[in-house]
Scaffold this active site. Structure first.
Site: not given
Length: 515
Positions: A329-331, A411
């Site tokens: 999970d990343t942006a 991401q």
């Protein structure tokens, strides 16, 4: 131009630019907005890393907004356990660095008032926004974890289940916390009411972070790492980020003439995957907080070492290798303005919804980044008090003649160096438009959290002939969906001749916004 994995965040950044803000104002607005409208991926309770270019200074700077483990956190707290828990209050052991990152970027380069920059995020938290397809899907996947925390469940599982895509989603408690930061700055988060509320919650629930941990937190301006790829100078954030692994991969590939290799062929995928494996071997051996253990970057990033590694690549055979499971999970987002300023940044809670714990009445989901520390006392990334863990986050920036030319990132934990390499080679070697570069078929070698397998997942639209060829070379190929979310959400801006061209990942809920 703004690129981000959520349309509302991109539009918020574009509105800030239109209102007279610069790239730094817009980037902070996008970052804060993502923490509201993309809550499964990022938020105030997470970390971030930034690469910034100020046209007046004419240089790239890096800001490390990652948090350290609490002063009372040590391996003995997990005696008899195989690893630090991935979810729950005992996984939330590092101070969130996000708000410090906003404050540092804005203080150094922002033009508009801090409160105005945060206003889009506050508005979406307070008044609501439509749930994206991505948020709905990830909430369904994480529902069992969120259900373990009453406060998290009350927000993210309204009526006891994941919200439907398109339904209104409001976060009044988070809006109050954002307002406190808008009015009181970083002090409100690290030394004021928010720090007090989180620390008191931790004490009641058996967590380990204290008010002193928050008060002592400070991010750090750092000199980026630089490498060369073709005519580009490529910047990455230094450790505890894995960015140097991306430079190692490019150093190896720079010794090959990719233009003589057909893009999308088995040779193309094989070469890039083999370079990734070699870089990951050294990454996993050395990466941790450099304040605790030296990392031989001079050797790892040297041209002679790149030549040595490149010489180990066999085009007819895949090498055996392993990798630890990573969160995904990343942006990632990027902003370029008309003045020549540019920001490439990335932020995360680690797993989807982080620890799945909402801190008291703050509405803030706490990251579980510290769960990646090792409990092995001989491991380079072993858990110790006051330490930053191995971090997957790695925004990138490629420059021509000393000015930003490509802002790119993605991401996806383990996939970040892999996808960055795909995007850059497609633009630099094959002349692709950034949208074409991020949309083209991708692969993911290694493991992600919750999955014990170590496969080569590759989108099936590469074709059966390519997959069969890769299998013959020894790759454990597993076909993936045509635009599979496990490949991450990559975005890019190409800047040339006074124009910006953007690409946003069709695997995300994102949008390119230009003014």
């Amino acid at each position: 131009m703004v690129v981000s994995p959520h349309a509302l965040a991109s539009e918020a950044g574009a509105r800030i630019l239109a209102a007279g803000g610069n790239a730094f104002d817009a980037a902070v607005a996008v970052s804060a907005c993502l923490g509201v409208v993309y809550p499964h991926m990022t938020g105030m309770g997470g970390d971030s890393f930034w690469l910034v270019y100020h046209a007046g200074e004419g240089q790239v700077r890096a800001y490390n907004a990652s948090g350290r483990s609490g002063r009372l956190v040590h391996r003995g707290l997990y005696a008899g356990e195989p690893h630090i828990p991935f979810r729950g209050i005992r996984s939330a052991i590092t101070v969130p660095g996000m708000v410090d990152g906003w404050a540092a970027i804005h203080r150094a380069y922002g033009r508009l008032p801090f409160g105005e920059v945060l206003s889009p995020a506050i508005r979406y938290a307070e008044q609501g926004f439509p749930v994206s397809a991505g948020q709905a899907a990830f909430t369904r996947e994480a529902a069992s974890a969120l259900a373990q925390d009453a406060r998290a469940a009350s927000v993210y599982l309204p009526n006891g289940c994941a919200p439907e895509a398109g339904s209104r989603f409001v976060q009044p408690a988070l809006a109050r916390s954002l307002k406190r930061v808008a009015e009181g700055g970083r002090e409100a988060f690290y030394k004021g009411e928010i720090a007090r509320d989180i620390a008191d919650f931790m004490r009641r629930e058996g967590g380990y972070l204290t008010r002193d941990d928050f008060a002592d937190h400070a991010g750090r301006w750092e000199t980026p790492l630089f490498g060369r790829y073709r005519e580009y100078t490529v910047a990455q954030v230094p450790p505890n980020s894995q960015g140097f692994a991306g430079l190692m991969i490019l150093n190896m590939l720079d010794r090959f003439h990719l233009q003589s290799i057909e893009h999308g062929s088995a040779d193309y995928y094989h070469l890039l995957i083999e370079a990734v494996k070699l870089a990951f071997r050294d990454r996993d051996r050395y990466l941790t907080d450099p304040d605790f253990s030296p990392i031989p970057l001079d050797r790892l990033l040297s041209r002679p070492y790149a030549a040595e590694l490149a010489g180990r690549i066999r085009m007819d055979r895949a090498r055996e290798a392993d990798a630890a499971p990573m969160g995904r999970d990343t942006a990632y987002a990027a902003v370029a303005d008309a003045e020549g300023n540019a920001v490439s940044f990335i932020q995360s809670l680690y797993f989807e919804f982080g620890s799945a714990v909402a801190a008291g009445d703050t509405g803030i989901l706490l990251q579980n980044r510290g769960s990646f520390f090792s409990l092995d006392p001989d491991h380079v990334n072993r858990l110790e008090p006051g330490k930053r863990t191995f971090h997957t986050l790695m925004p990138a920036m490629a420059l021509l003649d000393g000015r930003p030319a490509i802002l790119y990132g993605t991401q996806g934990g383990e996939g970040q160096p892999q996808t960055q390499t795909a995007v850059l080679t497609r633009i630099a070697d094959y002349g692709m438009h950034p949208q074409e570069a991020v949309s083209a078929p991708r692969w993911l070698w290694g493991r992600t959290w919750g999955e014990p397998r170590r496969d080569l997942r590759i989108e099936a639209r590469v074709g059966r002939d390519v997959m069969d060829d890769l299998r013959r070379r020894g790759h454990p190929v597993q076909p993936a969906a045509d635009y599979d979310g496990c490949m991450g959400h990559a975005h890019a801006i190409v800047i040339r001749d006074g124009w910006c061209e953007g690409g946003v990942d069709p695997r995300s809920d994102g949008q390119v916004a230009g003014i």
